[in-house]
Design a protein around this motif. Structure first.
Motif, short mmCIF file in Angstrom:
data_model
loop_
_atom_site.label_atom_id
_atom_site.label_comp_id
_atom_site.label_asym_id
_atom_site.label_seq_id
_atom_site.Cartn_x
_atom_site.Cartn_y
_atom_site.Cartn_z
N ILE A 1 0.86 -1.17 0.00
CA ILE A 1 0.00 0.00 0.00
C ILE A 1 0.90 1.23 0.00
CG2 ILE A 1 -1.77 1.32 1.22
CD1 ILE A 1 -2.73 -1.36 2.42
N ASN A 2 0.85 1.97 -1.10
CA ASN A 2 1.60 3.21 -1.20
C ASN A 2 0.68 4.32 -0.69
OD1 ASN A 2 3.56 5.06 -1.75
ND2 ASN A 2 3.46 4.85 -3.97
N VAL A 3 1.08 4.98 0.37
CA VAL A 3 0.30 6.06 0.98
C VAL A 3 0.82 7.38 0.40
CG1 VAL A 3 -0.41 7.13 3.15
CG2 VAL A 3 0.11 4.67 3.09
N LEU A 4 -0.02 8.04 -0.38
CA LEU A 4 0.37 9.28 -1.05
C LEU A 4 -0.34 10.46 -0.42
CD1 LEU A 4 0.00 8.12 -4.78
CD2 LEU A 4 2.10 8.21 -3.40
N THR A 5 0.41 11.41 0.08
CA THR A 5 -0.16 12.65 0.59
C THR A 5 -0.37 13.57 -0.59
OG1 THR A 5 0.99 12.34 2.68
CG2 THR A 5 0.18 14.56 2.20
N VAL A 6 -1.63 13.93 -0.83
CA VAL A 6 -1.98 14.71 -2.02
C VAL A 6 -2.78 15.94 -1.62
CG1 VAL A 6 -3.13 14.63 -4.27
CG2 VAL A 6 -2.08 12.56 -3.34
N PRO A 7 -2.21 17.13 -1.84
CA PRO A 7 -2.95 18.36 -1.54
C PRO A 7 -4.24 18.41 -2.36
CG PRO A 7 -0.65 18.84 -2.06
CD PRO A 7 -0.87 17.40 -2.39
N ALA A 8 -5.27 19.03 -1.82
CA ALA A 8 -6.59 19.08 -2.47
C ALA A 8 -6.50 19.55 -3.93
CB ALA A 8 -7.52 19.99 -1.67
N GLU A 9 -5.66 20.53 -4.20
CA GLU A 9 -5.57 21.07 -5.56
C GLU A 9 -4.88 20.11 -6.55
OE1 GLU A 9 -1.96 22.58 -3.29
OE2 GLU A 9 -4.11 22.41 -2.86
N GLN A 10 -4.28 19.03 -6.05
CA GLN A 10 -3.59 18.06 -6.90
C GLN A 10 -4.37 16.75 -7.07
OE1 GLN A 10 -0.80 18.36 -8.73
NE2 GLN A 10 -0.72 20.50 -8.17
N ARG A 11 -5.51 16.61 -6.40
CA ARG A 11 -6.27 15.36 -6.46
C ARG A 11 -6.64 14.97 -7.89
NH1 ARG A 11 -10.65 14.47 -1.80
NH2 ARG A 11 -9.20 14.06 -0.11
N GLU A 12 -7.22 15.91 -8.62
CA GLU A 12 -7.64 15.62 -9.99
C GLU A 12 -6.45 15.21 -10.85
OE1 GLU A 12 -9.96 17.72 -13.74
OE2 GLU A 12 -9.99 18.70 -11.79
N THR A 13 -5.32 15.88 -10.67
CA THR A 13 -4.11 15.56 -11.42
C THR A 13 -3.67 14.13 -11.13
OG1 THR A 13 -3.38 17.86 -11.43
CG2 THR A 13 -1.68 16.18 -11.77
N LEU A 14 -3.62 13.77 -9.86
CA LEU A 14 -3.21 12.40 -9.48
C LEU A 14 -4.14 11.37 -10.11
CD1 LEU A 14 -1.34 10.78 -7.17
CD2 LEU A 14 -3.67 10.37 -6.36
N VAL B 1 -12.14 10.23 1.76
CA VAL B 1 -13.44 10.89 1.77
C VAL B 1 -13.61 11.82 2.95
CG1 VAL B 1 -14.62 9.16 0.38
CG2 VAL B 1 -14.53 8.88 2.86
N GLU B 2 -12.84 11.63 4.00
CA GLU B 2 -12.96 12.56 5.13
C GLU B 2 -11.75 12.47 6.04
OE1 GLU B 2 -15.58 9.78 8.14
OE2 GLU B 2 -16.64 11.09 6.77
N GLY B 3 -11.32 13.63 6.53
CA GLY B 3 -10.31 13.69 7.57
C GLY B 3 -8.87 13.42 7.18
N THR B 4 -8.58 13.26 5.90
CA THR B 4 -7.19 13.01 5.50
C THR B 4 -6.97 13.47 4.07
OG1 THR B 4 -5.42 11.37 5.36
CG2 THR B 4 -7.61 10.64 4.70
N ASP B 5 -5.71 13.70 3.73
CA ASP B 5 -5.35 14.04 2.35
C ASP B 5 -4.52 12.92 1.74
OD1 ASP B 5 -3.05 14.38 3.83
OD2 ASP B 5 -2.62 16.39 3.09
N GLN B 6 -4.64 11.72 2.28
CA GLN B 6 -3.83 10.59 1.84
C GLN B 6 -4.63 9.61 0.98
OE1 GLN B 6 -2.33 9.34 5.73
NE2 GLN B 6 -0.35 10.18 5.14
N TYR B 7 -4.15 9.42 -0.23
CA TYR B 7 -4.66 8.39 -1.12
C TYR B 7 -3.93 7.09 -0.80
CZ TYR B 7 -7.18 11.39 -4.43
OH TYR B 7 -8.06 12.24 -5.02
N LEU B 8 -4.60 5.96 -1.01
CA LEU B 8 -3.96 4.66 -0.85
C LEU B 8 -3.93 3.97 -2.20
CD1 LEU B 8 -5.63 3.39 2.46
CD2 LEU B 8 -3.50 4.70 2.18
N VAL B 9 -2.74 3.53 -2.60
CA VAL B 9 -2.57 2.75 -3.81
C VAL B 9 -2.33 1.31 -3.37
CG1 VAL B 9 -1.28 2.46 -5.96
CG2 VAL B 9 -1.51 4.75 -4.93
N TYR B 10 -3.36 0.48 -3.54
CA TYR B 10 -3.34 -0.90 -3.04
C TYR B 10 -2.96 -1.84 -4.18
CZ TYR B 10 -5.31 -5.31 -1.26
OH TYR B 10 -5.47 -6.60 -0.87
N THR B 11 -1.90 -2.59 -4.01
CA THR B 11 -1.57 -3.65 -4.97
C THR B 11 -1.34 -4.95 -4.21
OG1 THR B 11 0.80 -3.10 -4.98
CG2 THR B 11 -0.55 -2.13 -6.72
#
Length: 115
Positions: free
Chosen positions: A6-19, A45-55
Motif C-alpha cells: 500500500i503506497n500512501v500518497l499525501t496529495v494536496p486538495a488542488e492536486q487530487r484531480e491531477t493524481l 473521503v474525510e479527515g485526511t489528504d492521503q490516497y492509498l494505492v493498493y496492490t
C-alpha cells in the motif's frame, strides 16, 4: 501466500484531480506483470489528504521485479507513471507531496459466495 503493498500518497486538495488523471492514463499498466493479483486507487473521503494505492502480489519477488522493471522505467520517464513524463519531454511536478510504502502478508481472506 500473497503480499500486499500500500503506497500512501499525501496529495494536496488542488492536486487530487491531477493524481487521478495520471493513474487513469496508465490504467492496466501493471496488470500484465508476472505475479500481479490486484490494484485499487483509494480516494480519501474525510479527515485526511492521503490516497492509498493498493496492490496485491503473488510474492515479494514479483513485486520487486515490477519495481525494478516497469515501475522504475515509468518514474524515470520511460512511461506514464504517477510522476508522468515522456521520453525527452520535461516531466511534470509530482501530484503527491509525500509517499510511504506499507507492506503486509495476507494471512486470511474471504470472497463473496457464488450464487
Amino acid at each position: 501466500m500473497s503480499v500486499v503493498k500500500i503506497n500512501v500518497l499525501t496529495v494536496p486538495a488542488e492536486q487530487r484531480e491531477t493524481l487521478e488523471k495520471r493513474f487513469a492514463s496508465r490504467a492496466h499498466a501493471v496488470e500484465g506483470s508476472d505475479g500481479f493479483e490486484w490494484f485499487e486507487l483509494l480516494r480519501p473521503v474525510e479527515g485526511t489528504d492521503q490516497y492509498l494505492v493498493y496492490t496485491r502480489w503473488r510474492d515479494e519477488e514479483s513485486f520487486q521485479a515490477w519495481m525494478e522493471g516497469p515501475m522504475k522505467a515509468a518514474h524515470q520517464g520511460g512511461g506514464q507513471g504517477e510522476r508522468g513524463g515522456e521520453g525527452g519531454a520535461e516531466r511534470p511536478k509530482p501530484a503527491a507531496s509525500a509517499s510511504t510504502l506499507w507492506s503486509f502478508e495476507v494471512v486470511q481472506q474471504a470472497a463473496p459466495k457464488q450464487a
